[in-house]
Design a protein around this motif. Structure first.
Motif, PDB file in Angstrom:
ATOM      1  N   ALA A  93       0.820  -1.206   0.000  1.00 10.63           N
ATOM      2  CA  ALA A  93       0.000   0.000   0.000  1.00 10.63           C
ATOM      3  C   ALA A  93       0.857   1.260   0.000  1.00 10.63           C
ATOM      4  CB  ALA A  93      -0.928   0.002   1.215  1.00 10.63           C
ATOM      5  N   SER A  94       2.025   1.190   0.632  1.00  8.44           N
ATOM      6  CA  SER A  94       2.892   2.363   0.734  1.00  8.44           C
ATOM      7  C   SER A  94       3.807   2.514  -0.469  1.00  8.44           C
ATOM      8  CB  SER A  94       3.747   2.271   2.012  1.00  8.44           C
ATOM      9  OG  SER A  94       2.938   2.150   3.161  1.00  8.44           O
ATOM     10  N   SER A  95       4.100   1.420  -1.171  1.00 10.03           N
ATOM     11  CA  SER A  95       5.077   1.466  -2.263  1.00 10.03           C
ATOM     12  C   SER A  95       4.453   1.672  -3.634  1.00 10.03           C
ATOM     13  CB  SER A  95       5.896   0.162  -2.284  1.00 10.03           C
ATOM     14  OG  SER A  95       6.580  -0.032  -1.073  1.00 10.03           O
ATOM     15  N   ALA A  96       3.234   1.174  -3.835  1.00 10.12           N
ATOM     16  CA  ALA A  96       2.622   1.205  -5.163  1.00 10.12           C
ATOM     17  C   ALA A  96       2.144   2.617  -5.499  1.00 10.12           C
ATOM     18  CB  ALA A  96       1.459   0.220  -5.229  1.00 10.12           C
ATOM     19  N   GLU A  97       2.793   3.264  -6.466  1.00 11.39           N
ATOM     20  CA  GLU A  97       2.423   4.617  -6.886  1.00 11.39           C
ATOM     21  C   GLU A  97       1.353   4.537  -7.974  1.00 11.39           C
ATOM     22  OE1 GLU A  97       3.423   7.298  -5.447  1.00 11.39           O
ATOM     23  OE2 GLU A  97       4.926   6.389  -4.129  1.00 11.39           O
ATOM     24  N   VAL A  98       0.158   4.109  -7.574  1.00 15.33           N
ATOM     25  CA  VAL A  98      -0.964   3.991  -8.506  1.00 15.33           C
ATOM     26  C   VAL A  98      -2.195   4.594  -7.851  1.00 15.33           C
ATOM     27  CG1 VAL A  98      -0.053   1.918  -9.634  1.00 15.33           C
ATOM     28  CG2 VAL A  98      -1.552   1.685  -7.649  1.00 15.33           C
ATOM     29  N   ASP A  99      -3.262   4.669  -8.635  1.00  8.77           N
ATOM     30  CA  ASP A  99      -4.522   5.165  -8.103  1.00  8.77           C
ATOM     31  C   ASP A  99      -4.926   4.335  -6.885  1.00  8.77           C
ATOM     32  OD1 ASP A  99      -7.459   5.502  -7.765  1.00  8.77           O
ATOM     33  OD2 ASP A  99      -7.242   6.764  -9.528  1.00  8.77           O
ATOM     34  N   GLU A 100      -5.397   5.022  -5.860  1.00 11.42           N
ATOM     35  CA  GLU A 100      -5.718   4.382  -4.583  1.00 11.42           C
ATOM     36  C   GLU A 100      -6.736   3.254  -4.718  1.00 11.42           C
ATOM     37  OE1 GLU A 100      -7.948   6.527  -1.334  1.00 11.42           O
ATOM     38  OE2 GLU A 100      -5.906   6.700  -0.572  1.00 11.42           O
TER      39      GLU A 100
ATOM     40  N   ALA B 179     -11.968   3.042   1.212  1.00 10.95           N
ATOM     41  CA  ALA B 179     -10.673   3.681   0.969  1.00 10.95           C
ATOM     42  C   ALA B 179     -10.024   4.112   2.271  1.00 10.95           C
ATOM     43  CB  ALA B 179     -10.869   4.895   0.051  1.00 10.95           C
ATOM     44  N   GLU B 180     -10.830   4.417   3.289  1.00 11.62           N
ATOM     45  CA  GLU B 180     -10.285   4.833   4.579  1.00 11.62           C
ATOM     46  C   GLU B 180      -9.437   3.731   5.201  1.00 11.62           C
ATOM     47  OE1 GLU B 180      -9.121   6.953   7.674  1.00 11.62           O
ATOM     48  OE2 GLU B 180     -10.227   7.742   5.963  1.00 11.62           O
ATOM     49  N   MET B 181      -9.898   2.487   5.076  1.00 13.12           N
ATOM     50  CA  MET B 181      -9.110   1.372   5.604  1.00 13.12           C
ATOM     51  C   MET B 181      -7.791   1.244   4.844  1.00 13.12           C
ATOM     52  SD  MET B 181      -8.613  -1.064   7.687  1.00 13.12           S
ATOM     53  CE  MET B 181     -10.185  -1.224   8.538  1.00 13.12           C
ATOM     54  N   THR B 182      -7.825   1.431   3.535  1.00 14.46           N
ATOM     55  CA  THR B 182      -6.597   1.356   2.744  1.00 14.46           C
ATOM     56  C   THR B 182      -5.610   2.430   3.168  1.00 14.46           C
ATOM     57  OG1 THR B 182      -7.846   0.475   0.869  1.00 14.46           O
ATOM     58  CG2 THR B 182      -5.677   1.394   0.390  1.00 14.46           C
ATOM     59  N   ARG B 183      -6.100   3.628   3.477  1.00 17.20           N
ATOM     60  CA  ARG B 183      -5.209   4.726   3.868  1.00 17.20           C
ATOM     61  C   ARG B 183      -4.495   4.423   5.176  1.00 17.20           C
ATOM     62  NH1 ARG B 183      -9.940   8.066   2.434  1.00 17.20           N
ATOM     63  NH2 ARG B 183      -9.721   8.570   0.218  1.00 17.20           N
ATOM     64  N   ARG B 184      -5.091   3.606   6.025  1.00 17.69           N
ATOM     65  CA  ARG B 184      -4.409   3.239   7.270  1.00 17.69           C
ATOM     66  C   ARG B 184      -3.146   2.430   7.007  1.00 17.69           C
ATOM     67  NH1 ARG B 184      -9.412   1.119  11.136  1.00 17.69           N
ATOM     68  NH2 ARG B 184     -10.783   2.923  10.821  1.00 17.69           N
ATOM     69  N   TYR B 185      -3.097   1.781   5.852  1.00 20.53           N
ATOM     70  CA  TYR B 185      -1.942   0.962   5.510  1.00 20.53           C
ATOM     71  C   TYR B 185      -0.854   1.767   4.795  1.00 20.53           C
ATOM     72  CZ  TYR B 185      -4.334  -3.393   6.670  1.00 20.53           C
ATOM     73  OH  TYR B 185      -4.964  -4.409   7.333  1.00 20.53           O
TER      74      TYR B 185
END
Length: 370
Positions: free
Chosen positions: A328-335, A347-353
């Protein structure tokens, strides 16, 4: 009656049962799924009862059931030590129980450690599930429970402690420390597949080579020209995870998986199995998910990640979730693509990662005219 068994609760103090639908004496819980009282038993109906019980156990994962069993065993032991009966559920008693979990009273010369708010809420979920299996309901909104829990949250709640993310440069350094025998091939494939797929450690070890290979499978792998397609049984149903081929064979997760499957001669059953101590022969049984956690910690030490900290503190920073946080922190793609890969509902859960997300990419202050 067995020594140490409480006559009312039917629960001993010997530890948690393997099956939460059974009490610790090995007997089926008196209110578990059973034949209706007005029906006469028969071979066919008895088999249906067994089938229904199997489905009931499959309603939650094995790890969840084990945790719920331990929750009930702890509560029953706590009740017995205070001459209380855990059945039927008493909101007043459970309010006292969670208060003791948050601020435990000394037991002789020893004071048990206080539990976090998240652990206490998990205990309540476990008790609610166990009461349901015994034909009762636990009202968590009752003031004796809700008000105590609200006070615990207010006084003891803390921001969640996040595990360190394993980033792309970290995973490259980690796999470089692994040998090239069968064990090294397997562990390299596990780390790279877990990172690129954003998989949980339980999902990694639950994979089979094909659909319906084993009854305890959590998913299977199809290897295609463009990469690997993993079909997983997740918390909210089935989902597909696409893992593309990498730019280098040394770090390509699909290539690492193909190498492991080829040299281990795995064409059926569990993908990740144990290996003999000498690293030369493959065994048939599936790895436990704890192997993934141990592998990550040992590779973190071998690769020298976070050299500013002592070894004991370094290994505490990393866990199986470090792989998911790393993707989640390394992939420079659309969220939204990261959200889909991780299987998150929001998406909020993804942002926690996302440990190094650009938090101020959208500046509402400037947008508002300030």
């Amino acid at each position: 009656m067995a020594p140490g068994q409480d006559a009312k609760s039917g629960v001993t103090g010997t530890g948690a049962p393997d099956d939460p639908l059974r009490d610790e004496g090995g007997q089926e819980s008196r209110d578990a799924i059973a034949l209706p009282a007005h029906l006469a038993g028969s071979g066919r109906l008895d088999r249906l009862v067994d089938t229904a019980r199997d489905y009931a156990r499959a309603a939650a994962s094995d790890n969840t059931l084990k945790a719920y069993a331990k929750d009930w065993a702890h509560f029953a032991r706590w009740c017995r030590m205070r001459a209380a009966d855990p059945l039927p559920p008493s909101p007043e008693l459970i309010g006292l129980y969670i208060a003791d979990l948050a601020a435990p009273q000394p037991m002789g010369t020893r004071k048990p450690p206080a539990l976090s708010v998240a652990s206490i809420e998990r205990r309540l979920s476990g008790l609610g599930w166990n009461y349901q299996q015994r034909g009762f309901s636990l009202d968590r909104k009752n003031r004796h429970i809700a008000s105590v829990l609200a006070g615990i949250r207010r006084q003891h709640a803390r921001p969640p402690v996040q595990k360190e993310a394993i980033l792309a440069e970290d995973i490259r350094a980690m796999v470089a420390t692994l040998p090239h025998d069968l064990r090294g091939l397997r562990d390299r494939a596990m780390l790279l597949i877990g990172f690129a797929g954003g998989l949980r450690r339980s999902e990694i070890v639950s994979l089979d080579r094909h659909k319906d290979d084993t009854i305890d499978s959590g998913g299977w792998i199809d290897i295609l020209d463009g990469g690997a397609l993993i079909t997983l049984r997740g918390k909210t149903g089935w989902r597909e995870v696409e893992i593309g081929r990498g730019s280098s064979d040394q770090t390509c997760p699909v290539h690492a998986l193909e190498q492991w499957l080829h040299f281990a001669r795995i064409d059926f059953g569990p993908v990740f199995t144990s290996v003999t101590r000498d690293g030369k022969r493959v065994r048939e049984h599936r790895l436990n998910d704890k192997h993934v956690a141990r592998l990550i910690k040992s590779c973190v030490l071998a690769a020298g990640l976070r050299p500013d900290l002592p070894d004991a503190e370094r290994v505490k920073l990393y866990s199986g979730h470090s792989l998911r946080a790393g993707l989640a922190s390394s992939a420079e793609v659309d969220e939204r693509y990261v959200q889909k890969q991780l299987g998150h509902a929001s998406a909020e859960m993804t942002r926690r990662y996302q440990r190094r997300r650009d938090r101020f990419r959208v500046n509402l202050t400037k947008a508002a005219g300030l």
